[in-house]
Write a protein that holds these residues in place. Structure first.
Motif, PDB file in Angstrom:
ATOM      1  N   GLU A  23      36.711  46.729  54.115  1.00 41.13           N
ATOM      2  CA  GLU A  23      36.185  45.798  53.133  1.00 41.13           C
ATOM      3  C   GLU A  23      36.911  45.849  51.791  1.00 41.13           C
ATOM      4  OE1 GLU A  23      32.057  46.805  52.994  1.00 41.13           O
ATOM      5  OE2 GLU A  23      31.685  46.094  55.021  1.00 41.13           O
ATOM      6  N   ASP A  24      37.972  46.620  51.685  1.00 37.27           N
ATOM      7  CA  ASP A  24      38.653  46.797  50.415  1.00 37.27           C
ATOM      8  C   ASP A  24      39.120  45.497  49.784  1.00 37.27           C
ATOM      9  OD1 ASP A  24      40.319  49.930  51.214  1.00 37.27           O
ATOM     10  OD2 ASP A  24      38.296  49.523  50.540  1.00 37.27           O
ATOM     11  N   MET A  25      39.601  44.550  50.566  1.00 39.72           N
ATOM     12  CA  MET A  25      40.186  43.337  50.023  1.00 39.72           C
ATOM     13  C   MET A  25      39.151  42.227  49.847  1.00 39.72           C
ATOM     14  SD  MET A  25      44.029  43.522  51.755  1.00 39.72           S
ATOM     15  CE  MET A  25      43.842  42.104  52.690  1.00 39.72           C
ATOM     16  N   THR A  26      37.860  42.582  49.807  1.00 40.71           N
ATOM     17  CA  THR A  26      36.826  41.552  49.708  1.00 40.71           C
ATOM     18  C   THR A  26      36.765  40.901  48.337  1.00 40.71           C
ATOM     19  OG1 THR A  26      35.164  43.241  49.234  1.00 40.71           O
ATOM     20  CG2 THR A  26      35.367  42.507  51.520  1.00 40.71           C
ATOM     21  N   ASN A  27      37.335  41.505  47.305  1.00 33.41           N
ATOM     22  CA  ASN A  27      37.357  40.864  45.987  1.00 33.41           C
ATOM     23  C   ASN A  27      38.269  39.643  45.980  1.00 33.41           C
ATOM     24  OD1 ASN A  27      35.661  42.829  44.998  1.00 33.41           O
ATOM     25  ND2 ASN A  27      37.304  44.038  44.096  1.00 33.41           N
ATOM     26  N   LEU A  28      39.146  39.565  46.953  1.00 29.30           N
ATOM     27  CA  LEU A  28      40.085  38.460  47.055  1.00 29.30           C
ATOM     28  C   LEU A  28      39.573  37.452  48.060  1.00 29.30           C
ATOM     29  CD1 LEU A  28      43.358  40.574  47.191  1.00 29.30           C
ATOM     30  CD2 LEU A  28      42.325  39.492  45.191  1.00 29.30           C
ATOM     31  N   ASP A  67      48.138  50.026  48.679  1.00 27.25           N
ATOM     32  CA  ASP A  67      49.034  50.190  47.531  1.00 27.25           C
ATOM     33  C   ASP A  67      49.312  48.912  46.756  1.00 27.25           C
ATOM     34  OD1 ASP A  67      49.235  52.773  48.529  1.00 27.25           O
ATOM     35  OD2 ASP A  67      51.223  52.482  49.400  1.00 27.25           O
ATOM     36  N   PHE A  68      49.183  47.767  47.405  1.00 27.16           N
ATOM     37  CA  PHE A  68      49.555  46.494  46.776  1.00 27.16           C
ATOM     38  C   PHE A  68      48.359  45.560  46.638  1.00 27.16           C
ATOM     39  CE2 PHE A  68      51.447  42.150  47.365  1.00 27.16           C
ATOM     40  CZ  PHE A  68      52.073  42.070  46.127  1.00 27.16           C
ATOM     41  N   PHE A  69      47.784  45.163  47.765  1.00 29.38           N
ATOM     42  CA  PHE A  69      46.711  44.172  47.729  1.00 29.38           C
ATOM     43  C   PHE A  69      45.440  44.675  47.051  1.00 29.38           C
ATOM     44  CE2 PHE A  69      49.170  42.577  51.447  1.00 29.38           C
ATOM     45  CZ  PHE A  69      49.518  41.357  50.899  1.00 29.38           C
ATOM     46  N   ASN A  70      45.164  45.971  47.157  1.00 33.61           N
ATOM     47  CA  ASN A  70      43.940  46.516  46.562  1.00 33.61           C
ATOM     48  C   ASN A  70      44.154  47.033  45.141  1.00 33.61           C
ATOM     49  OD1 ASN A  70      42.523  45.944  48.869  1.00 33.61           O
ATOM     50  ND2 ASN A  70      42.615  48.000  49.683  1.00 33.61           N
ATOM     51  N   THR A  71      45.026  46.377  44.399  1.00 35.95           N
ATOM     52  CA  THR A  71      45.263  46.782  43.017  1.00 35.95           C
ATOM     53  C   THR A  71      44.818  45.676  42.064  1.00 35.95           C
ATOM     54  OG1 THR A  71      47.512  45.864  42.942  1.00 35.95           O
ATOM     55  CG2 THR A  71      47.281  48.165  43.690  1.00 35.95           C
ATOM     56  N   GLU A  72      44.480  46.080  40.856  1.00 39.28           N
ATOM     57  CA  GLU A  72      44.110  45.090  39.839  1.00 39.28           C
ATOM     58  C   GLU A  72      45.286  44.183  39.515  1.00 39.28           C
ATOM     59  OE1 GLU A  72      42.165  46.643  36.353  1.00 39.28           O
ATOM     60  OE2 GLU A  72      40.920  47.972  37.573  1.00 39.28           O
ATOM     61  N   ALA A  73      46.496  44.736  39.533  1.00 36.56           N
ATOM     62  CA  ALA A  73      47.689  43.943  39.216  1.00 36.56           C
ATOM     63  C   ALA A  73      47.850  42.794  40.217  1.00 36.56           C
ATOM     64  CB  ALA A  73      48.930  44.831  39.221  1.00 36.56           C
ATOM     65  N   GLU A  76      45.054  40.006  39.830  1.00 39.20           N
ATOM     66  CA  GLU A  76      45.327  39.032  38.770  1.00 39.20           C
ATOM     67  C   GLU A  76      46.292  37.947  39.263  1.00 39.20           C
ATOM     68  OE1 GLU A  76      46.721  41.095  35.301  1.00 39.20           O
ATOM     69  OE2 GLU A  76      44.921  42.363  35.238  1.00 39.20           O
ATOM     70  N   LYS A  77      47.329  38.357  39.984  1.00 41.51           N
ATOM     71  CA  LYS A  77      48.314  37.394  40.497  1.00 41.51           C
ATOM     72  C   LYS A  77      47.717  36.539  41.612  1.00 41.51           C
ATOM     73  CE  LYS A  77      52.159  40.394  39.289  1.00 41.51           C
ATOM     74  NZ  LYS A  77      52.555  39.693  38.098  1.00 41.51           N
ATOM     75  N   ALA A  78      46.792  37.102  42.365  1.00 40.06           N
ATOM     76  CA  ALA A  78      46.186  36.403  43.503  1.00 40.06           C
ATOM     77  C   ALA A  78      45.454  35.144  43.077  1.00 40.06           C
ATOM     78  CB  ALA A  78      45.234  37.342  44.233  1.00 40.06           C
ATOM     79  N   GLU A 140      56.643  52.063  47.703  1.00 43.14           N
ATOM     80  CA  GLU A 140      57.028  51.403  46.466  1.00 43.14           C
ATOM     81  C   GLU A 140      56.731  49.911  46.581  1.00 43.14           C
ATOM     82  OE1 GLU A 140      61.115  52.507  46.295  1.00 43.14           O
ATOM     83  OE2 GLU A 140      60.663  54.474  45.447  1.00 43.14           O
ATOM     84  N   THR A 141      55.951  49.401  45.650  1.00 44.22           N
ATOM     85  CA  THR A 141      55.524  48.003  45.696  1.00 44.22           C
ATOM     86  C   THR A 141      56.333  47.102  44.762  1.00 44.22           C
ATOM     87  OG1 THR A 141      53.833  48.465  44.035  1.00 44.22           O
ATOM     88  CG2 THR A 141      53.169  48.608  46.356  1.00 44.22           C
ATOM     89  N   ASP A 142      57.365  47.622  44.143  1.00 43.87           N
ATOM     90  CA  ASP A 142      58.165  46.836  43.194  1.00 43.87           C
ATOM     91  C   ASP A 142      58.694  45.548  43.827  1.00 43.87           C
ATOM     92  OD1 ASP A 142      57.722  48.949  41.513  1.00 43.87           O
ATOM     93  OD2 ASP A 142      59.783  49.697  41.549  1.00 43.87           O
ATOM     94  N   ARG A 143      59.210  45.642  45.058  1.00 44.61           N
ATOM     95  CA  ARG A 143      59.745  44.454  45.742  1.00 44.61           C
ATOM     96  C   ARG A 143      58.666  43.398  45.949  1.00 44.61           C
ATOM     97  NH1 ARG A 143      62.026  44.432  51.021  1.00 44.61           N
ATOM     98  NH2 ARG A 143      60.118  45.437  51.667  1.00 44.61           N
ATOM     99  N   HIS A 144      57.458  43.853  46.252  1.00 45.84           N
ATOM    100  CA  HIS A 144      56.365  42.928  46.539  1.00 45.84           C
ATOM    101  C   HIS A 144      55.894  42.213  45.275  1.00 45.84           C
ATOM    102  CE1 HIS A 144      56.629  45.606  49.946  1.00 45.84           C
ATOM    103  NE2 HIS A 144      56.127  44.607  50.654  1.00 45.84           N
ATOM    104  N   PHE A 145      55.805  42.952  44.175  1.00 46.56           N
ATOM    105  CA  PHE A 145      55.437  42.305  42.915  1.00 46.56           C
ATOM    106  C   PHE A 145      56.543  41.369  42.448  1.00 46.56           C
ATOM    107  CE2 PHE A 145      52.233  45.711  42.552  1.00 46.56           C
ATOM    108  CZ  PHE A 145      51.130  44.915  42.309  1.00 46.56           C
ATOM    109  N   ALA A 146      57.806  41.767  42.627  1.00 40.88           N
ATOM    110  CA  ALA A 146      58.924  40.893  42.258  1.00 40.88           C
ATOM    111  C   ALA A 146      58.899  39.618  43.098  1.00 40.88           C
ATOM    112  CB  ALA A 146      60.251  41.627  42.439  1.00 40.88           C
TER     113      ALA A 146
END
Length: 155
Positions: A23-28, A67-73, A76-78, A140-146
């Motif tokens: 259920e981690d990604m339920t905020n999205l 590491d990526f989808f369950n972050t506040e950063a 916000e982009k979502a 490392e999630t840098d590529r995904h955020f980029a």
């Protein structure tokens, strides 16, 4: 009798913790229907972000989720995307047979290479505008955020 009761309690607690993990990604607001996503993309003028995952077998998918989808950063982009999760589980009880058939169609068109995890960005006409495949054990999630930043900048 006490051993059976203890075993039952342990099984229930493991089941509850596994459900909480899912259920981690339920905020999205993850959609599972590409046609619905297209309508929403047209109405909102947002790009579509397809996330191809194997939720019950793909270790890199599970790590990327954490590491990526369950972050506040990312959260916000979502808000600037129409999110669509295309799950291809191995267990038959994870999604319905009908959903699996829909997902197979989307996979054959937008993830023909079969890479997991895979992110594909689409415009409101369902044309591919970007793709990023894989996730390493370096976490490392840098590529995904980029990638999501580039999609948003060019949309």
């Amino acid at each position: 009798m006490k051993k059976i009761l203890l075993l039952f309690v342990l099984c229930v607690s493991f089941t509850v913790s596994a459900q909480e993990e899912d259920e981690d990604m339920t905020n999205l607001n993850w959609l599972t229907d590409l046609d619905e996503a297209k309508k929403e993309a047209l109405a909102s003028e947002k790009p579509i972000l397809l996330y191809f995952t194997g939720s019950d077998w793909c270790a890199p998918c599970k790590m990327l989720k954490k590491d990526f989808f369950n972050t506040e950063a990312f959260e916000e982009k979502a808000e600037k995307f129409v999110l669509v999760m295309i799950d291809m589980p191995r267990r038959t009880d994870v999604i319905s047979e009908e959903q699996l058939k829909k997902n197979e169609k989307v996979v054959s068109k937008y993830n023909a290479s079969g890479g997991y995890p895979n992110l594909v960005a689409l415009n409101d006409k369902l044309n591919v505008i970007g793709e990023l495949s894989g996730y390493t054990f370096l976490r490392e999630t840098d590529r995904h955020f980029a990638f999501v930043d580039a999609v948003l900048e060019n949309y």
